[in-house]
Design a protein around this motif. Sequence first.
Motif, PDB file in Angstrom:
ATOM      1  N   ASP A 277      -7.164   2.158   3.310  1.00  0.00           N
ATOM      2  CA  ASP A 277      -7.140   1.276   2.142  1.00  0.00           C
ATOM      3  C   ASP A 277      -6.515   1.939   0.921  1.00  0.00           C
ATOM      4  O   ASP A 277      -6.517   1.380  -0.167  1.00  0.00           O
ATOM      5  CB  ASP A 277      -8.550   0.799   1.802  1.00  0.00           C
ATOM      6  CG  ASP A 277      -9.468   1.932   1.342  1.00  0.00           C
ATOM      7  OD1 ASP A 277      -9.136   3.114   1.596  1.00  0.00           O
ATOM      8  OD2 ASP A 277     -10.518   1.640   0.743  1.00  0.00           O
ATOM      9  N   LEU A 280      -0.851  -0.055  -0.026  1.00  0.00           N
ATOM     10  CA  LEU A 280      -0.493  -1.335   0.574  1.00  0.00           C
ATOM     11  C   LEU A 280       0.221  -1.143   1.910  1.00  0.00           C
ATOM     12  O   LEU A 280       0.072  -1.961   2.821  1.00  0.00           O
ATOM     13  CB  LEU A 280       0.390  -2.122  -0.398  1.00  0.00           C
ATOM     14  CG  LEU A 280       0.680  -3.580  -0.047  1.00  0.00           C
ATOM     15  CD1 LEU A 280      -0.608  -4.390   0.082  1.00  0.00           C
ATOM     16  CD2 LEU A 280       1.582  -4.207  -1.109  1.00  0.00           C
ATOM     17  N   THR A 283      -2.686  -0.566   4.360  1.00  0.00           N
ATOM     18  CA  THR A 283      -3.573  -1.735   4.419  1.00  0.00           C
ATOM     19  C   THR A 283      -2.917  -2.902   5.131  1.00  0.00           C
ATOM     20  O   THR A 283      -3.567  -3.641   5.885  1.00  0.00           O
ATOM     21  CB  THR A 283      -3.992  -2.142   2.997  1.00  0.00           C
ATOM     22  OG1 THR A 283      -4.817  -1.112   2.441  1.00  0.00           O
ATOM     23  CG2 THR A 283      -4.772  -3.456   3.003  1.00  0.00           C
ATOM     24  N   ALA A 308      -9.092  -4.572  -0.524  1.00  0.00           N
ATOM     25  CA  ALA A 308      -8.659  -3.176  -0.445  1.00  0.00           C
ATOM     26  C   ALA A 308      -8.418  -2.637  -1.842  1.00  0.00           C
ATOM     27  O   ALA A 308      -7.836  -3.320  -2.679  1.00  0.00           O
ATOM     28  CB  ALA A 308      -7.387  -3.036   0.392  1.00  0.00           C
ATOM     29  N   ARG A 309      -8.827  -1.407  -2.092  1.00  0.00           N
ATOM     30  CA  ARG A 309      -8.699  -0.830  -3.427  1.00  0.00           C
ATOM     31  C   ARG A 309      -7.253  -0.530  -3.808  1.00  0.00           C
ATOM     32  O   ARG A 309      -6.842  -0.739  -4.933  1.00  0.00           O
ATOM     33  CB  ARG A 309      -9.526   0.459  -3.518  1.00  0.00           C
ATOM     34  CG  ARG A 309     -11.036   0.227  -3.617  1.00  0.00           C
ATOM     35  CD  ARG A 309     -11.756   1.556  -3.810  1.00  0.00           C
ATOM     36  NE  ARG A 309     -11.232   2.248  -4.971  1.00  0.00           N
ATOM     37  CZ  ARG A 309     -10.802   3.518  -4.958  1.00  0.00           C
ATOM     38  NH1 ARG A 309     -10.798   4.203  -3.831  1.00  0.00           N
ATOM     39  NH2 ARG A 309     -10.359   4.093  -6.057  1.00  0.00           N
ATOM     40  N   LEU A 310      -6.480   0.042  -2.906  1.00  0.00           N
ATOM     41  CA  LEU A 310      -5.086   0.421  -3.158  1.00  0.00           C
ATOM     42  C   LEU A 310      -4.925   1.349  -4.365  1.00  0.00           C
ATOM     43  O   LEU A 310      -4.108   1.090  -5.255  1.00  0.00           O
ATOM     44  CB  LEU A 310      -4.200  -0.810  -3.366  1.00  0.00           C
ATOM     45  CG  LEU A 310      -4.280  -1.952  -2.357  1.00  0.00           C
ATOM     46  CD1 LEU A 310      -3.229  -3.010  -2.694  1.00  0.00           C
ATOM     47  CD2 LEU A 310      -4.109  -1.452  -0.941  1.00  0.00           C
ATOM     48  N   ILE A 365      -4.412 -10.028  -0.618  1.00  0.00           N
ATOM     49  CA  ILE A 365      -5.114  -8.769  -0.863  1.00  0.00           C
ATOM     50  C   ILE A 365      -6.013  -8.979  -2.080  1.00  0.00           C
ATOM     51  O   ILE A 365      -5.533  -9.383  -3.148  1.00  0.00           O
ATOM     52  CB  ILE A 365      -4.134  -7.610  -1.132  1.00  0.00           C
ATOM     53  CG1 ILE A 365      -3.068  -7.524  -0.037  1.00  0.00           C
ATOM     54  CG2 ILE A 365      -4.907  -6.299  -1.266  1.00  0.00           C
ATOM     55  CD1 ILE A 365      -3.583  -7.175   1.332  1.00  0.00           C
ATOM     56  N   SER A 368      -8.078  -5.431  -5.546  1.00  0.00           N
ATOM     57  CA  SER A 368      -7.267  -4.219  -5.603  1.00  0.00           C
ATOM     58  C   SER A 368      -7.051  -3.752  -7.044  1.00  0.00           C
ATOM     59  O   SER A 368      -7.211  -4.508  -8.005  1.00  0.00           O
ATOM     60  CB  SER A 368      -5.918  -4.450  -4.924  1.00  0.00           C
ATOM     61  OG  SER A 368      -4.962  -4.961  -5.828  1.00  0.00           O
ATOM     62  N   GLU A 369      -6.637  -2.487  -7.151  1.00  0.00           N
ATOM     63  CA  GLU A 369      -6.296  -1.917  -8.453  1.00  0.00           C
ATOM     64  C   GLU A 369      -4.855  -2.227  -8.858  1.00  0.00           C
ATOM     65  O   GLU A 369      -4.458  -1.959  -9.994  1.00  0.00           O
ATOM     66  CB  GLU A 369      -6.504  -0.404  -8.415  1.00  0.00           C
ATOM     67  CG  GLU A 369      -7.949   0.010  -8.186  1.00  0.00           C
ATOM     68  CD  GLU A 369      -8.114   1.510  -8.059  1.00  0.00           C
ATOM     69  OE1 GLU A 369      -7.167   2.243  -8.453  1.00  0.00           O
ATOM     70  OE2 GLU A 369      -9.171   1.952  -7.575  1.00  0.00           O
TER      71      GLU A 369
END
Length: 407
Positions: A277, A280, A283, A308-310, A365, A368-369
């Motif tokens: 994760d 991208l 993921t 997902a955090r990314l 997604i 995510s960040e």
Amino acid sequence: MPDDAVELPFGDGTLAVSLPDCEVDVAVPAGGEPVDPRTAAETALDDPHGPPIDAMVDAGDDVALVVTDVTRATPDEALVAAMLDRLPVDRDRVTIVLGLGLHRPMTDAEIRSGLGEFADLAENHDPDAAVEVGAVDGVPVRVNPAVADADAVLATGMVEPHQYAGFSGGAKTVVVGAGAEPLIRHTHGPAMLAEPGVRLGRVDDNPFREFLDRAGDVAGPDFCVNVTHGPAGILGAAAGEPRAVVRDLADTARAALSVEVTGEYDAVLGGVAAPKDANLYQTSRAATYVILGAKNPLRSGGRVVLPARLPEGAGDGRGERRFYDRLSTGASAADVFETMREGYEPGAQRAFVLARALRDHEVWITNSEHPAVVEECLMHAADTPADAIAPGSRVLVVPDALGTLLV
């Protein structure tokens, strides 16, 4: 946590997701019983496929030991310890090569975390410094200089479902992880990926896997110790000749990870555990595993939703940057796919395969960040899974989307 919530992996913890207005099924593989990695490796070394490890190495040999990088949760410290305990060579004759392929270099902290007491033996692989050791079907096989110069080449590996190789592990750790662009360009190019036998979960009659194994005959490994995993953790280990090791653990993985799916779904909500994760590029594998696997459970127009955090955005390695460049400059998934059918740079294959999937299904997604990066790459961003899934949808939850084989 609400009674109707499901838990998905998220960063270093979990994310509770509640979809009270949806019809929800959960795909949970049988899993199997977890084992201690060091103990399992020792047992595998006691009964290897082929000659034992100490028969492969002489006291005066220089040894290259290629290990997986941060993108795979392999218990490398335990596997390295088990192998080095059996070797009749001094520690200073061993070089540990971090099998990056075209991923970014590992940080000092990541190396210490992955290798512990053996971190001082490790070096990041540089694909531009690789040297040629032979060829397969006219394709140069180039590997890290430490591998090329070694008297014995060893490897660790994780045998887990892989979009192209069927299952990862075996020779792949060396010829891709410690390899270079010519082999990666050939194996990951559109002609190879269009071969009917190149598919998730398939080892036999898979041209991708066969090419890697033949390259391994040229470059190594001579001996490997691999593990496989399931929802509960590491499920087993095998040691010895790479082809036999992969087949042994692939059988274990199939039994543990397969889930039969019936009917069609409006959405698949998938979990992506760390370290996949992180960006991208990694993921997005979960989406293609669902859409392009043995059984696509989505109805026409259905979508894949992945929290997902990314933290790394699209990713920092050479392959990750090429992935981002291809998707972010494409007018549409169909446009990217058709353009890339003419060829592309090594590492960009993830964009090609994802574009193939995106022609028929949306990928969302969430949480995510870097939502802007997601949108730039022809996917959709949302704050939560509930924002990406319409009320009344029939939803299949796959808590481990990269470790579940839908059949």
